[in-house]
Design a protein around this motif. Structure first.
Motif, PDB file in Angstrom:
ATOM      1  N   PRO A 199       0.825  -1.216   0.000  1.00 17.80           N
ATOM      2  CA  PRO A 199       0.000   0.000   0.000  1.00 17.80           C
ATOM      3  C   PRO A 199       0.858   1.264   0.000  1.00 17.80           C
ATOM      4  O   PRO A 199       1.996   1.259   0.472  1.00 17.80           O
ATOM      5  N   LEU A 200       0.299   2.335  -0.530  1.00 15.47           N
ATOM      6  CA  LEU A 200       0.904   3.666  -0.624  1.00 15.47           C
ATOM      7  C   LEU A 200       1.884   3.820  -1.776  1.00 15.47           C
ATOM      8  O   LEU A 200       2.249   4.937  -2.131  1.00 15.47           O
ATOM      9  N   ILE A 201       2.352   2.724  -2.386  1.00 13.99           N
ATOM     10  CA  ILE A 201       3.271   2.836  -3.514  1.00 13.99           C
ATOM     11  C   ILE A 201       2.424   2.982  -4.776  1.00 13.99           C
ATOM     12  O   ILE A 201       1.962   2.004  -5.352  1.00 13.99           O
ATOM     13  N   SER A 202       2.190   4.220  -5.198  1.00 12.08           N
ATOM     14  CA  SER A 202       1.270   4.549  -6.286  1.00 12.08           C
ATOM     15  C   SER A 202      -0.152   4.098  -5.973  1.00 12.08           C
ATOM     16  O   SER A 202      -0.933   3.799  -6.873  1.00 12.08           O
ATOM     17  N   ASP A 203      -0.474   4.026  -4.694  1.00 10.99           N
ATOM     18  CA  ASP A 203      -1.803   3.637  -4.236  1.00 10.99           C
ATOM     19  C   ASP A 203      -2.229   4.558  -3.100  1.00 10.99           C
ATOM     20  O   ASP A 203      -1.390   5.259  -2.513  1.00 10.99           O
ATOM     21  N   PRO A 204      -3.513   4.560  -2.741  1.00 12.79           N
ATOM     22  CA  PRO A 204      -3.980   5.410  -1.637  1.00 12.79           C
ATOM     23  C   PRO A 204      -3.349   5.009  -0.302  1.00 12.79           C
ATOM     24  O   PRO A 204      -2.825   3.905  -0.151  1.00 12.79           O
ATOM     25  N   GLY A 205      -3.431   5.897   0.685  1.00 14.01           N
ATOM     26  CA  GLY A 205      -2.970   5.572   2.034  1.00 14.01           C
ATOM     27  C   GLY A 205      -2.136   6.637   2.702  1.00 14.01           C
ATOM     28  O   GLY A 205      -2.036   6.681   3.934  1.00 14.01           O
ATOM     29  N   TYR A 206      -1.516   7.527   1.909  1.00 13.61           N
ATOM     30  CA  TYR A 206      -0.622   8.534   2.482  1.00 13.61           C
ATOM     31  C   TYR A 206      -1.343   9.416   3.504  1.00 13.61           C
ATOM     32  O   TYR A 206      -0.856   9.634   4.619  1.00 13.61           O
ATOM     33  N   HIS A 207      -2.502   9.933   3.130  1.00 13.42           N
ATOM     34  CA  HIS A 207      -3.234  10.834   4.035  1.00 13.42           C
ATOM     35  C   HIS A 207      -3.698  10.094   5.288  1.00 13.42           C
ATOM     36  O   HIS A 207      -3.662  10.633   6.389  1.00 13.42           O
ATOM     37  N   LEU A 208      -4.110   8.847   5.119  1.00 15.63           N
ATOM     38  CA  LEU A 208      -4.546   8.052   6.258  1.00 15.63           C
ATOM     39  C   LEU A 208      -3.391   7.818   7.227  1.00 15.63           C
ATOM     40  O   LEU A 208      -3.523   8.057   8.437  1.00 15.63           O
ATOM     41  N   VAL A 209      -2.272   7.343   6.717  1.00 14.59           N
ATOM     42  CA  VAL A 209      -1.120   7.051   7.577  1.00 14.59           C
ATOM     43  C   VAL A 209      -0.656   8.315   8.291  1.00 14.59           C
ATOM     44  O   VAL A 209      -0.366   8.296   9.499  1.00 14.59           O
ATOM     45  N   SER A 210      -0.598   9.412   7.570  1.00 13.38           N
ATOM     46  CA  SER A 210      -0.179  10.676   8.176  1.00 13.38           C
ATOM     47  C   SER A 210      -1.120  11.073   9.315  1.00 13.38           C
ATOM     48  O   SER A 210      -0.680  11.462  10.400  1.00 13.38           O
ATOM     49  N   HIS A 211      -2.427  10.960   9.083  1.00  7.20           N
ATOM     50  CA  HIS A 211      -3.416  11.352  10.084  1.00  7.20           C
ATOM     51  C   HIS A 211      -3.368  10.426  11.303  1.00  7.20           C
ATOM     52  O   HIS A 211      -3.475  10.888  12.451  1.00  7.20           O
ATOM     53  N   VAL A 212      -3.191   9.131  11.057  1.00 12.66           N
ATOM     54  CA  VAL A 212      -3.113   8.168  12.160  1.00 12.66           C
ATOM     55  C   VAL A 212      -1.893   8.454  13.035  1.00 12.66           C
ATOM     56  O   VAL A 212      -1.979   8.461  14.277  1.00 12.66           O
ATOM     57  N   ARG A 213      -0.763   8.716  12.406  1.00  7.92           N
ATOM     58  CA  ARG A 213       0.455   9.003  13.173  1.00  7.92           C
ATOM     59  C   ARG A 213       0.309  10.308  13.955  1.00  7.92           C
ATOM     60  O   ARG A 213       0.706  10.392  15.121  1.00  7.92           O
ATOM     61  N   GLN A 214      -0.249  11.321  13.317  1.00  8.28           N
ATOM     62  CA  GLN A 214      -0.436  12.604  13.999  1.00  8.28           C
ATOM     63  C   GLN A 214      -1.409  12.480  15.171  1.00  8.28           C
ATOM     64  O   GLN A 214      -1.344  13.264  16.122  1.00  8.28           O
ATOM     65  N   SER A 215      -2.290  11.487  15.095  1.00  9.34           N
ATOM     66  CA  SER A 215      -3.266  11.277  16.168  1.00  9.34           C
ATOM     67  C   SER A 215      -2.699  10.434  17.309  1.00  9.34           C
ATOM     68  O   SER A 215      -3.400  10.162  18.291  1.00  9.34           O
ATOM     69  N   GLY A 216      -1.448  10.017  17.163  1.00 10.45           N
ATOM     70  CA  GLY A 216      -0.769   9.325  18.257  1.00 10.45           C
ATOM     71  C   GLY A 216      -0.878   7.819  18.259  1.00 10.45           C
ATOM     72  O   GLY A 216      -0.508   7.171  19.246  1.00 10.45           O
ATOM     73  N   PHE A 217      -1.355   7.218  17.165  1.00 13.28           N
ATOM     74  CA  PHE A 217      -1.489   5.766  17.111  1.00 13.28           C
ATOM     75  C   PHE A 217      -0.343   5.138  16.319  1.00 13.28           C
ATOM     76  O   PHE A 217       0.249   5.775  15.443  1.00 13.28           O
ATOM     77  N   LYS A 218      -0.067   3.871  16.613  1.00  8.92           N
ATOM     78  CA  LYS A 218       1.001   3.154  15.924  1.00  8.92           C
ATOM     79  C   LYS A 218       0.610   2.844  14.480  1.00  8.92           C
ATOM     80  O   LYS A 218      -0.548   2.543  14.196  1.00  8.92           O
TER      81      LYS A 218
END
Length: 281
Positions: free
Chosen positions: A89-108
């Motif tokens: 996932p994320l390699i020319s696929d969706p997920g960047y915004h999700l991963v960024s938001h999850v990390r900023q929210s303090g989750f692993k």
């Protein structure tokens, strides 16, 4: 599986189902929810491995809206896995915004290693793999595609692109025009699948083969391009390195700027320093 609440990034096979790892199956079986690029497409894969975990769609059009909802599920103690249609996932696929938001929210965010078409193809290409640049898909319009390749023309790294079957001839034609007929390329098609093929040689030669064989215009394609090589007697410095040197010289002494620019672009610092002196930077 690690029992801590997390978003798991889970690669899936790019063709051969035997490439699905035991750990990936374990994670997908135990999380509360799987976010899929296409639930119908992924449903077939999950069914094959006997995974009955609930799925939701997460794609380019709803990713930003879904991100907070997924964070809310994590906050409620539910682990979630993210998969794409194939590969990592994320390699020319969706997920960047999700991963960024999850990390900023303090989750692993816990990544699993696994299939990736770009890396798999590069490993068998015979092109230099110590330094490479993954560029995703080239623009679909001819001028934009030519402009992008012109921007990369003097990049010394191996360039890796994904390409679609109906555009492969156009991309190879533009490469021949911008990079030169003799630039070495490797076209990997249907990697890990039954009809896996690798074509290699000067771009003009590969283009001729693709144009004359419709089978080479089918399936998933990874297109790799040898980086720019100056002739042994050519002391020319790539334009991109000169631009870097000029920018650095605005804030640093020439000697220091030359050393940094050389490190960035993999060049000899003495050559850059000499260029700076002769150019009165």
């Amino acid at each position: 599986m690690d029992q801590s609440v997390a978003l798991y990034i889970v690669p899936t096979p790019i063709g051969n189902l035997g490439d699905m790892s035991p750990r990936a199956i374990d994670v997908l079986s135990q999380v509360a929810l799987i976010a899929c690029e296409d639930t119908r497409h992924s449903g077939k894969l999950l069914s094959h491995f006997g995974i009955s975990t609930k799925t939701i769609a997460l794609h380019d059009h709803n990713e930003r809206a879904r991100a907070q909802w997924i964070v809310d599920q994590l906050a409620a103690g539910q682990s979630i896995a993210l998969i794409s249609d194939a590969g990592t996932p994320l390699i020319s696929d969706p997920g960047y915004h999700l991963v960024s938001h999850v990390r900023q929210s303090g989750f692993k965010v816990i990544p699993l290693p696994g299939p990736c078409a770009a890396i798999t193809a590069l490993s068998a290409s015979g092109l230099p793999s110590d330094r490479f640049s993954f560029e995703g898909f080239l623009p679909s319009k001819e001028k934009a595609r030519a402009d992008k390749l012109l921007e990369l023309k003097e990049d010394p790294r191996t360039l890796i692109f994904y390409e679609s079957p109906h555009r492969i001839e156009h991309s190879l034609t533009t490469m021949a025009q911008v990079l030169g007929d003799d630039r070495q390329v490797v076209m990997a098609r249907e990697v890990t699948k039954t009809f896996e093929t690798f074509l290699s040689g000067p771009v003009a030669e590969v283009l001729a083969t693709v144009s004359s064989d419709l089978n080479q215009q089918k399936g998933e394609i990874v297109l790799m391009v040898h980086g720019h090589r100056a002739a042994e007697d050519d002391e020319a410095i790539p334009t991109v390195a000169i631009n870097t040197l000029k920018l650095l010289c605005e804030e640093l002494p020439l000697k220091k700027a030359a050393a940094i620019a050389a490190q960035i672009h993999g060049l000899k610092k003495n050559a850059l320093y000499k260029f700076g002196l002769e150019s009165d930077l």
